[in-house]
Design an enzyme around this catalytic site. Structure first.
Site, PDB file in Angstrom:
ATOM      1  N   HIS A   7       0.834  -1.302  -0.012  1.00  0.00           N
ATOM      2  CA  HIS A   7      -0.219  -0.225  -0.158  1.00  0.00           C
ATOM      3  C   HIS A   7       0.879   1.293  -0.093  1.00  0.00           C
ATOM      4  CE1 HIS A   7       0.640  -0.759   4.248  1.00  0.00           C
ATOM      5  NE2 HIS A   7       0.885   0.421   4.282  1.00  0.00           N
ATOM      6  N   ALA A   8       0.412   2.381  -0.525  1.00  0.00           N
ATOM      7  CA  ALA A   8       0.954   3.713  -0.329  1.00  0.00           C
ATOM      8  C   ALA A   8       0.023   4.805  -0.467  1.00  0.00           C
ATOM      9  CB  ALA A   8       2.006   3.674  -1.642  1.00  0.00           C
TER      10      ALA A   8
END
Lengths: 152, 502
Positions: free
Chosen positions: A67-68
Site C-alpha cells: 500500500h501507499a
C-alpha cells in the site's frame, strides 16, 4: 460517500500466478492504471515498493498488503488478487494467497481513509479472509468487500 | 484488566488499524478490555483521559513516536513495533499483563523513547540505559555534523586566505570583527565567520547530549535541566562523560518530579515553574559541586593515559582508536575516541607534527572507513545487498568522504554482527597506518575535504584507502558466512581480482 466505489470487479484478479511480490504488485498496479485510478503506474509502483522496503507488509493468515499514499493516485482504490500458488510478502507464517493493493491519494479525504481503516480492521478476522479466498469470481470478491467494509 | 493502547505505522492506512483490531480482539479473547487510539491518517481521536486513568497498563504498538506520550506516564507499559501487534497480538497482551503484574515502573521511569525498538517485553535496565544514551547521541550528531563541516570549510578557506598556517591563524582572530568590522570581500573574515558559526554548533556537543538523554528519560521536562547540566559539565571541564552523567541525573530527577502526586492547586504550576526550577537547581548544583570534579578527573585521566603513548605504542594507539571509531559508528565508544582526539587538539599548539594532530588524523581516517568501505562493497558485490542498500551505498560515498561515520549505520543496524567487525578490521588498519605514517591534521572534522590541511596528505589517503579496501573485502567475506562456503571463496577471490584491476 463519493461517487466512485472503492473497488469494482475489474480491480480483482482471480487465480493470479506470480513469481514474487513485485510481479503480484505490478499486476494489481496495472489493473488500477487500466481503470484510470492511477495517473502514473510506474510512479505509483515505485511508491509502493518504497513503502514495502520500509517494512514487509505480509501479515499472518496468508495476506500481503502492499500500500501507499501517493501523488499518482487519483481515486482511493483497492485491488485484490487471489494467488492460490502463494507469493511471499515477508510474513512469518508463509506466503500470501490473498494480496490487497491499497492506493490512497496523497491528499486523502477522510471518508475514504476511514474505509481503508475499516478494511484493515476486517482483515484481522479469519472469516473475512476465508470468504475472499474462496470467492468464485471477481464480482463476488468485489461484492463482499463492498458489503462488509464500505457499507457495513 | 484494562489496557489502553496506541497504534501507528509509517503510512498510517493499514497496519495502524490492523494492530488496533488485533489488540482489541486478542484482549477480548483473553478477558481484558483494550481501548485503542489509532494515530493514523484517518485522523486520531484522543483517548478519554478517564479511560487512561482507569487503565491498568499501556501498550504502544507504534512505529512512529507516540503523540502526547506524557498522558501515559507512570503506568506499566509495553513498547513494541506495530508489526508485532499485527502478527502476534496475544503475546503482546500477555506481555502487557506481565508488566502490570510486575507493578509500576521502578524509579518512576516510564517507557523509554526507544531508538532501537525491543520487539519483546519491556526492556531491561541495561537496554533502557543504552536507549537513553543512544537517543542523546542521535540528537547530538546533527550539531556535530553541522558544526564540524562548517569548521572544516572555515579551515579550507583559511588555508587560501592566509599565506601559511591558515588553519591556525583563523583560530587566533578576534571574532568580534564579525560584529564590528566584517568586510564582505575579505576571505579571512569569511573563514572566521564559518569558524564562529561552526564552533557554536559544535559547542552544543556536551549540552545537547545531556539535554537529550534527559529528554529520552523524562520527555519534555528533562530538556531544561539536561541542557543546563550539560553546559555546566562542559564549563567545568567534565567533558562529555560529565554530560552523560548530568543527562541521566536531570532526566531521572525531572521524571520523578513529573510523576509526583501533588495537590490540585499546585498541579497547574508544576510543569512551568516547579519542575524546571527544582530539577535545574539540583542538577546544576550537582554539576558544579559533585559531578564536575570527579568527572573532570576521569576525563583528564583518560586523556592523560592516551597521551602517554609514544613510538610503537603510538601505532598501537592508532589501532585502538581505529577499532573504537568503527565499534559503534557514532555511538559512545566512537565518541570517546573522537572527543579525545578533538579535545586533544587544544594541546596541539598548532603543530601538524604534534602527537595530538596525529591522533586526530588517525581518528578521522578510521572514522571515514565504514561508509566508504560499505559503498565500495555495494559496488564490488551488488548482489549481496538489497536495492535500497545499494542506493544508500551511493550516499555513503559522500558521507564517508565527509567523515560522517554514521553513514554506515543503516547497514550496521540491519546486520551488525557481520558489518561492525568488518568495519573494525579496516578501522584498525587505517588508524595504525596513519599513525605509522605520521600524518597529522588540526581540523576536527571535514574528512577528505580537509586533506589539503593534512601533513603528509598522500600517506593519509593511502592509510584511508588501505583500511577501506580491507573492510570492504572483510564485509564481502562476512556477508557470505552462512551461505555456500565454496561459492563464497570464489566470489571473494573475484572481488580481490576486481580490486587489482581497478
Amino acid at each position: 460517500m463519493t461517487a466512485t466505489p472503492l473497488i469494482t470487479p475489474d480491480l480483482v484478479a482471480i487465480d493470479l500466478v506470480a513469481k514474487n511480490r513485485e510481479e503480484a504488485t505490478r499486476h494489481l498496479v496495472n489493473l488500477m492504471a487500466a481503470a484510470g485510478r492511477v495517473t502514473d503506474a510506474d510512479g505509483f509502483y515505485a511508491d509502493v515498493q518504497l513503502r514495502e522496503a520500509q517494512m514487509a507488509t505480509g501479515m499472518p493468515g496468508g495476506v500481503g498488503l502492499p500500500h501507499a499514499r501517493s501523488a499518482h493516485v487519483s481515486v482511493p482504490s483497492l485491488a485484490v488478487a487471489q494467488v492460490p500458488g502463494g507469493v511471499d510478502f515477508g510474513a512469518p507464517d508463509g506466503p500470501a494467497t490473498l494480496v490487497f493493493l491499497i492506493a490512497a491519494p496523497a491528499s486523502g479525504d477522510a471518508d475514504h481513509l476511514k474505509i481503508l481503516a475499516a478494511l484493515a480492521r476486517k482483515l484481522v478476522h479469519e472469516s473475512f479472509r476465508t470468504s475472499l479466498k474462496e470467492a468464485p469470481d471477481a464480482q463476488t470478491v468485489s461484492d463482499i468487500i463492498t458489503r462488509e467494509v464500505v457499507t457495513p | 484488566m484494562k489496557f489502553v493502547a496506541v497504534t501507528s505505522c509509517p503510512t498510517g492506512i493499514a497496519h495502524t488499524y490492523m494492530a488496533a483490531e488485533a489488540l482489541e480482539q486478542s484482549g477480548k479473547a483473553a478477558g481484558h478490555e483494550v481501548v485503542v487510539e489509532t494515530q493514523g491518517s484517518a485522523g486520531s481521536t484522543p483517548l478519554d483521559p478517564a479511560i487512561i486513568a482507569a487503565a491498568d497498563g499501556v501498550i504502544f504498538a507504534a512505529d512512529l513516536e507516540v503523540q502526547q506520550k506524557e498522558r501515559f506516564a507512570g503506568k506499566p507499559t509495553v513498547d513494541v513495533g506495530v508489526k508485532k501487534a499485527v502478527h502476534d497480538a496475544p503475546s503482546v497482551i500477555a506481555a502487557a499483563v506481565a508488566a502490570v503484574e510486575a507493578g509500576p515502573p521502578s524509579g518512576g521511569a516510564a517507557a523509554p523513547v526507544a531508538v532501537a525498538r525491543e520487539p519483546e517485553k519491556p526492556a531491561g535496565w541495561g537496554t533502557r540505559i543504552r536507549q537513553y544514551l543512544m537517543t542523546g547521541v542521535s540528537y547530538m550528531i546533527p550539531f556535530v555534523a553541522a558544526g564540524g563541516i562548517l569548521i572544516a570549510i572555515s579551515f579550507l578557506l583559511a588555508s587560501v586566505a592566509w599565506d601559511e598556517n591558515g588553519a591556525i591563524e583563523v583560530t587566533n582572530v578576534d571574532q568580534s570583527i564579525l560584529i564590528s568590522g566584517f568586510e564582505w570581500g575579505n576571505l579571512q573574515h569569511w573563514s572566521v565567520l564559518f569558524l564562529a558559526v561552526g564552533g557554536t554548533a559544535f559547542g552544543f556537543l556536551v549540552s545537547a547530549l545531556s539535554a537529550y538523554i534527559a529528554y529520552a528519560i523524562a520527555d519534555r521536562p528533562g530538556i531544561v535541566p539536561g541542557f543546563v547540566g550539560g553546559v555546566i559539565a562542559n564549563l567545568v571541564g567534565a567533558g562529555f562523560l560529565g554530560g552523560i552523567v548530568t543527562g541521566f541525573l536531570a532526566g531521572f530527577l525531572a521524571h520523578w518530579l513529573a510523576t509526583r502526586n501533588v495537590p490540585k492547586g499546585v498541579r497547574g504550576v508544576m510543569p512551568v515553574v516547579v519542575i524546571p526550577l527544582v530539577s535545574t537547581m539540583i542538577t546544576g548544583f550537582a554539576a558544579y559541586l559533585i559531578i564536575g570534579p570527579p568527572m573532570k578527573a576521569v576525563n583528564d585521566g583518560l586523556t592523560e593515559w592516551l597521551n602517554g603513548f609514544s613510538g610503537t605504542a603510538l601505532i598501537a594507539l592508532g589501532v585502538i582508536l581505529g577499532l573504537m571509531m568503527c565499534f559503534d559508528l557514532g555511538g559512545p565508544v566512537n565518541k570517546v575516541a573522537y572527543v579525545f582526539a578533538v579535545t586533544g587538539l587544544a594541546n596541539a599548539g598548532g603543530d601538524v607534527g604534534s602527537t595530538e594532530a596525529k591522533i586526530m588524523a588517525a581518528v578521522m581516517a578510521a572514522g571515514m572507513v565504514p561508509p566508504l568501505a560499505i559503498a565500495l562493497a555495494t559496488v564490488l558485490r551488488p548482489k549481496l545487498f538489497s536495492e535500497a542498500e545499494r542506493e544508500t551505498g551511493k550516499a555513503a560515498w559522500l558521507l564517508g568522504a565527509s567523515f560522517i561515520s554514521e553513514g554506515a549505520i543503516p547497514f550496521a543496524a540491519a546486520d551488525p554482527f557481520r558489518v561492525l567487525p568488518s568495519m573494525m578490521v579496516g578501522g584498525a588498519v587505517t588508524g595504525g597506518l596513519s599513525m605509522a605514517f605520521g600524518a597529522g591534521v588540526l581540523a576536527p572534522h571535514g574528512g577528505i575535504w580537509v586533506t589539503p590541511l593534512v601533513g603528509k596528505p598522500f600517506l593519509f589517503l593511502l592509510a584511508l584507502l588501505a583500511g577501506m579496501v580491507v573492510s570492504a573485502i572483510a564485509l564481502v567475506f562476512a556477508k557470505g558466512i552462512g551461505r555456500n562456503p565454496q561459492e563464497e571463496e570464489l566470489e571473494a577471490a573475484e572481488s580481490v581480482e576486481a580490486l587489482m584491476h581497478n
